[in-house]
Motif scaffolding. Structure first.
Motif, mmCIF file in Angstrom:
data_model
loop_
_atom_site.group_PDB
_atom_site.id
_atom_site.type_symbol
_atom_site.label_atom_id
_atom_site.label_comp_id
_atom_site.label_asym_id
_atom_site.label_seq_id
_atom_site.Cartn_x
_atom_site.Cartn_y
_atom_site.Cartn_z
ATOM 1 N N HIS A 1 5.207 -34.841 -0.034
ATOM 2 C CA HIS A 1 5.385 -33.825 -1.040
ATOM 3 C C HIS A 1 6.881 -34.190 -1.705
ATOM 4 C CE1 HIS A 1 5.328 -30.066 -2.941
ATOM 5 N NE2 HIS A 1 6.425 -29.800 -2.982
ATOM 6 N N GLU B 1 2.939 -45.069 12.323
ATOM 7 C CA GLU B 1 3.222 -43.622 13.012
ATOM 8 C C GLU B 1 4.194 -43.389 13.786
ATOM 9 O OE1 GLU B 1 2.658 -40.686 13.308
ATOM 10 O OE2 GLU B 1 0.846 -40.109 11.842
ATOM 11 N N GLY C 1 -1.428 -38.668 9.345
ATOM 12 C CA GLY C 1 -1.822 -37.114 9.316
ATOM 13 C C GLY C 1 -3.034 -37.111 8.576
ATOM 14 N N TRP C 2 -3.636 -35.762 8.174
ATOM 15 C CA TRP C 2 -4.549 -35.192 7.267
ATOM 16 C C TRP C 2 -4.655 -36.474 5.818
ATOM 17 C CZ3 TRP C 2 -8.378 -33.471 9.808
ATOM 18 C CH2 TRP C 2 -7.937 -32.665 10.736
ATOM 19 N N CYS C 3 -3.457 -36.377 5.420
ATOM 20 C CA CYS C 3 -3.374 -37.387 4.061
ATOM 21 C C CYS C 3 -3.605 -38.674 4.410
ATOM 22 C CB CYS C 3 -1.943 -37.059 3.315
ATOM 23 S SG CYS C 3 -1.877 -35.442 2.830
ATOM 24 N N SER D 1 3.012 -40.390 -1.401
ATOM 25 C CA SER D 1 2.153 -39.350 -1.566
ATOM 26 C C SER D 1 2.576 -38.264 -0.999
ATOM 27 C CB SER D 1 0.721 -39.867 -1.758
ATOM 28 O OG SER D 1 0.166 -39.639 -2.906
ATOM 29 N N ASN E 1 -0.103 -39.393 -6.438
ATOM 30 C CA ASN E 1 -1.307 -38.985 -7.201
ATOM 31 C C ASN E 1 -1.237 -38.000 -8.296
ATOM 32 O OD1 ASN E 1 -0.482 -37.069 -5.513
ATOM 33 N ND2 ASN E 1 -2.329 -36.333 -4.912
ATOM 34 N N ASN F 1 -6.291 -32.216 1.855
ATOM 35 C CA ASN F 1 -5.232 -33.184 2.228
ATOM 36 C C ASN F 1 -5.979 -34.734 2.625
ATOM 37 O OD1 ASN F 1 -3.962 -30.890 2.534
ATOM 38 N ND2 ASN F 1 -2.643 -31.298 4.198
ATOM 39 N N HIS G 1 -5.597 -33.757 -6.963
ATOM 40 C CA HIS G 1 -6.735 -33.755 -6.567
ATOM 41 C C HIS G 1 -7.845 -33.638 -7.476
ATOM 42 C CE1 HIS G 1 -4.575 -34.198 -3.215
ATOM 43 N NE2 HIS G 1 -4.687 -33.049 -2.478
ATOM 44 N N THR H 1 1.339 -26.285 1.034
ATOM 45 C CA THR H 1 1.341 -27.763 1.534
ATOM 46 C C THR H 1 1.957 -27.814 2.894
ATOM 47 O OG1 THR H 1 1.356 -30.016 0.861
ATOM 48 C CG2 THR H 1 3.327 -28.664 0.498
ATOM 49 N N THR H 2 1.661 -28.819 3.645
ATOM 50 C CA THR H 2 2.246 -29.082 4.858
ATOM 51 C C THR H 2 3.867 -29.108 4.908
ATOM 52 O OG1 THR H 2 0.409 -30.768 5.192
ATOM 53 C CG2 THR H 2 2.173 -30.611 6.836
ATOM 54 N N THR H 3 4.613 -29.797 3.949
ATOM 55 C CA THR H 3 5.900 -29.793 3.906
ATOM 56 C C THR H 3 6.585 -28.422 3.551
ATOM 57 O OG1 THR H 3 6.368 -32.131 3.213
ATOM 58 C CG2 THR H 3 7.779 -30.544 2.242
ATOM 59 N N ASP I 1 8.243 -36.946 5.931
ATOM 60 C CA ASP I 1 9.823 -37.065 6.563
ATOM 61 C C ASP I 1 10.487 -37.952 5.474
ATOM 62 O OD1 ASP I 1 11.356 -37.473 8.589
ATOM 63 O OD2 ASP I 1 10.120 -38.701 9.621
ATOM 64 N N ARG J 1 -1.443 -39.603 17.112
ATOM 65 C CA ARG J 1 -2.003 -39.931 15.963
ATOM 66 C C ARG J 1 -2.092 -41.448 15.663
ATOM 67 N NH1 ARG J 1 -0.692 -35.471 11.783
ATOM 68 N NH2 ARG J 1 -2.044 -34.014 12.741
HETATM 69 N N1 LIG Z 1 -0.037 -35.849 -2.501
HETATM 70 C C1 LIG Z 1 -0.697 -34.685 -2.497
HETATM 71 O O1 LIG Z 1 -1.476 -33.899 -3.411
HETATM 72 C C2 LIG Z 1 -0.452 -33.966 -1.155
HETATM 73 C C3 LIG Z 1 -1.527 -32.998 -0.620
HETATM 74 C C4 LIG Z 1 -1.289 -32.590 0.566
HETATM 75 C C5 LIG Z 1 -0.253 -32.803 1.417
HETATM 76 N N2 LIG Z 1 0.729 -33.602 0.968
HETATM 77 C C6 LIG Z 1 2.023 -33.712 1.504
HETATM 78 O O2 LIG Z 1 1.858 -35.033 1.992
HETATM 79 C C7 LIG Z 1 2.626 -35.014 3.514
HETATM 80 C C8 LIG Z 1 1.692 -35.309 4.775
HETATM 81 O O3 LIG Z 1 0.857 -33.971 4.968
HETATM 82 P P1 LIG Z 1 -0.198 -34.058 5.952
HETATM 83 O O4 LIG Z 1 -1.172 -32.867 6.034
HETATM 84 O O5 LIG Z 1 -0.829 -35.231 6.095
HETATM 85 O O6 LIG Z 1 0.897 -33.792 7.175
HETATM 86 P P2 LIG Z 1 0.618 -34.144 8.734
HETATM 87 O O7 LIG Z 1 1.745 -33.391 9.523
HETATM 88 O O8 LIG Z 1 -0.904 -33.757 9.131
HETATM 89 O O9 LIG Z 1 0.775 -35.840 9.028
HETATM 90 C C9 LIG Z 1 2.079 -36.562 8.671
HETATM 91 C C10 LIG Z 1 2.208 -37.489 9.779
HETATM 92 O O10 LIG Z 1 3.078 -38.485 9.528
HETATM 93 C C11 LIG Z 1 3.714 -38.892 10.864
HETATM 94 N N3 LIG Z 1 5.091 -39.383 10.349
HETATM 95 C C12 LIG Z 1 6.143 -38.579 10.339
HETATM 96 N N4 LIG Z 1 7.201 -39.354 10.334
HETATM 97 C C13 LIG Z 1 6.923 -40.592 10.415
HETATM 98 C C14 LIG Z 1 7.675 -42.097 10.155
HETATM 99 N N5 LIG Z 1 8.824 -42.163 10.142
HETATM 100 N N6 LIG Z 1 6.826 -42.960 10.009
HETATM 101 C C15 LIG Z 1 5.562 -43.000 10.239
HETATM 102 N N7 LIG Z 1 4.756 -41.869 10.366
HETATM 103 C C16 LIG Z 1 5.330 -40.673 10.289
HETATM 104 C C17 LIG Z 1 3.595 -37.526 11.528
HETATM 105 O O11 LIG Z 1 3.850 -38.257 12.887
HETATM 106 C C18 LIG Z 1 2.168 -37.090 11.129
HETATM 107 O O12 LIG Z 1 1.082 -37.869 11.882
HETATM 108 C C19 LIG Z 1 3.465 -33.696 3.441
HETATM 109 O O13 LIG Z 1 4.628 -33.849 2.627
HETATM 110 C C20 LIG Z 1 2.670 -32.975 2.662
HETATM 111 O O14 LIG Z 1 3.100 -31.597 2.146
HETATM 112 C C21 LIG Z 1 0.701 -34.344 -0.282
#
Ligand SMILES: NC(=O)c1ccc[n+]([C@@H]2O[C@H](COP(=O)([O-])OP(=O)(O)OC[C@H]3O[C@@H](n4cnc5c(N)ncnc54)[C@H](O)[C@@H]3O)[C@@H](O)[C@H]2O)c1
Length: 426
Positions: free
Chosen positions: A302, A244, A223-225, A300, A347, A192, A354, A158-160, A279, A249
């Motif tokens: 990590h 954001e 981001g992607w999620c 949602s 989730n 994501n 997923h 995962t991203t985190t 974050d 983004r």
């Molecule tokens: N729930 C799940 O099953 C699942 C699945 C995949 C990823 N994740 C987790 O979800 C998180 C996001 O993943 P992603 O792939 O979308 O990451 P990403 O890096 O594509 O997107 C994260 C976004 O959050 C923004 N951001 C950071 N700090 C912020 C703040 N204080 N306020 C508003 N926006 C802020 C960033 O600028 C970035 O655009 C990660 O922790 C990742 O590990 C969870």
């Protein structure tokens, strides 16, 4: 019970749930054709023969299909939870009892048990680590350094986890190569985005049963999620607002049609706020002070630190639990704030994570990266590496094939044209 016996038996809530778990695993398998093709090849070729594999992943029916695939490839594996609330107890029982994969995961466990299970996986002296959030690798580097020389490489889901591992590499702390599975296009574009988008809505609905149409839902992080979540919430009729910190983004969200503003401005209007940023303290005291009565907050991303829960506790006078996965905080000023799933991944805690069809691609990447590491670990430098392009392309090709979708192929003329510079405006 001695440690060895405990290790072999795993640590699960109830082994008696194994038959139910097996049914869930088989149901998920129907939507995982790519992983099935890989498993059939692994059974023939045994590319992971004898490799000790320690995995720290969300213990769901989809993960079970990955674990079974890795075992079919010859891996000697142990599995533990990557989150205290995300495990499916029946699946953990089936893996341990029916598939001989010692699994250490109990839904709702406390932090001490969670970390003891990571230690149990490390006791297996893994040569390959497979992580979701980098807790396994972090524990290995912090307290079990004697095992590090045995590790050939690791993968991260995962991203985190990728962000953490890159920080470790920057600090010179990381001591073996990691393949960042999250960075594969066939992972984050689908898992994501479509996976988190749909399953977070699923978690929200299962936890609360609220109608989303007409509600104002604030998505923190585009981001992607966040993109997936915003589009799914919008599709159900919610008014979606995006927050954001990244200008590009934010601009993308604006041009996708969403109002974008600081969370402090969105807070008074929000019926629901969901963080997906990776974050810390994205929802903080300043926002808590401005939410309207009855607002719902969830995460949602990590880790469970995107909502400042200590700040919520500070202003709470009473906490009740009207339904599973809802903690309703009555605040000093009389408002109520509902926190879902203790701020952990909504989730996975309140729903099932997923859908299998997207995990098919993420876990196909995991399985093929495990095979890649087994074959190529000697040439991999310490650091965080992208998934090789050929693996990414192979996963997409197999998925399309499994869906019965054909695409065009470049002609020789087009291939030549696309790799040349001579021809320009005709
Ligand atoms: N729930 C799940 O099953 C699942 C699945 C995949 C990823 N994740 C987790 O979800 C998180 C996001 O993943 P992603 O792939 O979308 O990451 P990403 O890096 O594509 O997107 C994260 C976004 O959050 C923004 N951001 C950071 N700090 C912020 C703040 N204080 N306020 C508003 N926006 C802020 C960033 O600028 C970035 O655009 C990660 O922790 C990742 O590990 C969870």
């Amino acid at each position: 019970m001695t440690d060895t016996v405990k290790a072999l038996a795993g640590d699960v809530a109830d082994l008696g749930l194994a038959a139910e778990g097996q049914r869930l695993i088989e149901w998920a398998a129907k939507e995982m054709p790519v992983l099935r093709l890989i498993r059939e090849r692994f059974e023939r070729e045994r590319p992971l023969e004898g490799l000790r594999l320690g995995a720290c992943l969300h213990v769901t029916s989809e993960t079970a299909n990955l674990a079974i695939t890795l075992k079919a490839g010859g891996a000697d594996m142990r599995l533990c939870a990557s989150n205290p609330l995300s495990s499916q107890d029946a699946v953990a029982a089936a893996l341990t009892r029916a598939h001989g994969i010692p699994t250490f995961a109990v839904k709702g466990e406390d932090s001490a048990r969670y970390y003891s299970q990571i230690q149990a996986v490390l006791d297996g002296e893994p040569q390959l680590t497979m992580d979701d959030g980098a807790d396994l690798v972090a524990e290995l580097h912090k307290g079990r350094q004697e095992l590090i020389p045995k590790v050939l490489a690791g993968t991260e889901e995962t991203t985190t986890g990728v962000v953490r591992l890159r920080a470790m590499a920057r600090d010179g702390a990381l001591r073996f190569p990691i393949i960042a599975v999250n960075e594969a296009l066939t992972k984050h574009l689908f898992d994501n985005r479509y996976g988190t988008g749909q399953s977070t809505i699923d978690g929200l609905i299962r936890a609360t049963n609220i109608l989303l149409a007409g509600k104002t839902i604030v998505v923190c992080g585009y981001g992607w999620c966040g993109r997936g979540l915003a589009s799914r919430a919008s599709g159900l009729g919610a008014h979606v607002v995006v927050t954001e910190v990244d200008p590009t983004r934010a601009l993308e969200a604006v041009m996708d049609g969403y109002p974008v503003m600081p969370l402090v401005d969105a807070a008074p209007h929000a019926d629901v706020v969901i963080t997906v940023t990776g974050d810390i303290n994205v929802i903080d005291r300043i926002h808590i002070d401005r939410f309207k009565d009855g607002a719902i907050v969830a995460n949602s991303g990590h880790f469970n630190d995107e909502i400042n829960l200590a700040a919520v506790d500070e202003v709470s006078v009473e906490v009740t639990a009207p339904r599973p996965f809802i903690q309703s905080h009555r605040l000093r000023d009389g408002r109520t704030l509902h926190v879902l799933a203790e701020g952990r991944l909504l989730n996975l805690a309140a729903a099932e994570g997923h859908p299998a069809a997207v995990m098919d691609m993420s876990f196909a990447n995991q399985a093929l990266c495990a095979e890649y590491v087994a074959k190529h670990h000697e040439s991999l430098q310490i650091g965080v590496h992208d998934v090789p392009n050929e693996i990414d392309a192979e996963v997409a090709r197999l998925k399309l094939h499994a869906m019965g979708i054909r695409i065009d192929a470049l002609t020789d003329e087009q291939r030549r044209y696309l790799s040349s510079w001579q021809s320009g405006t005709a």
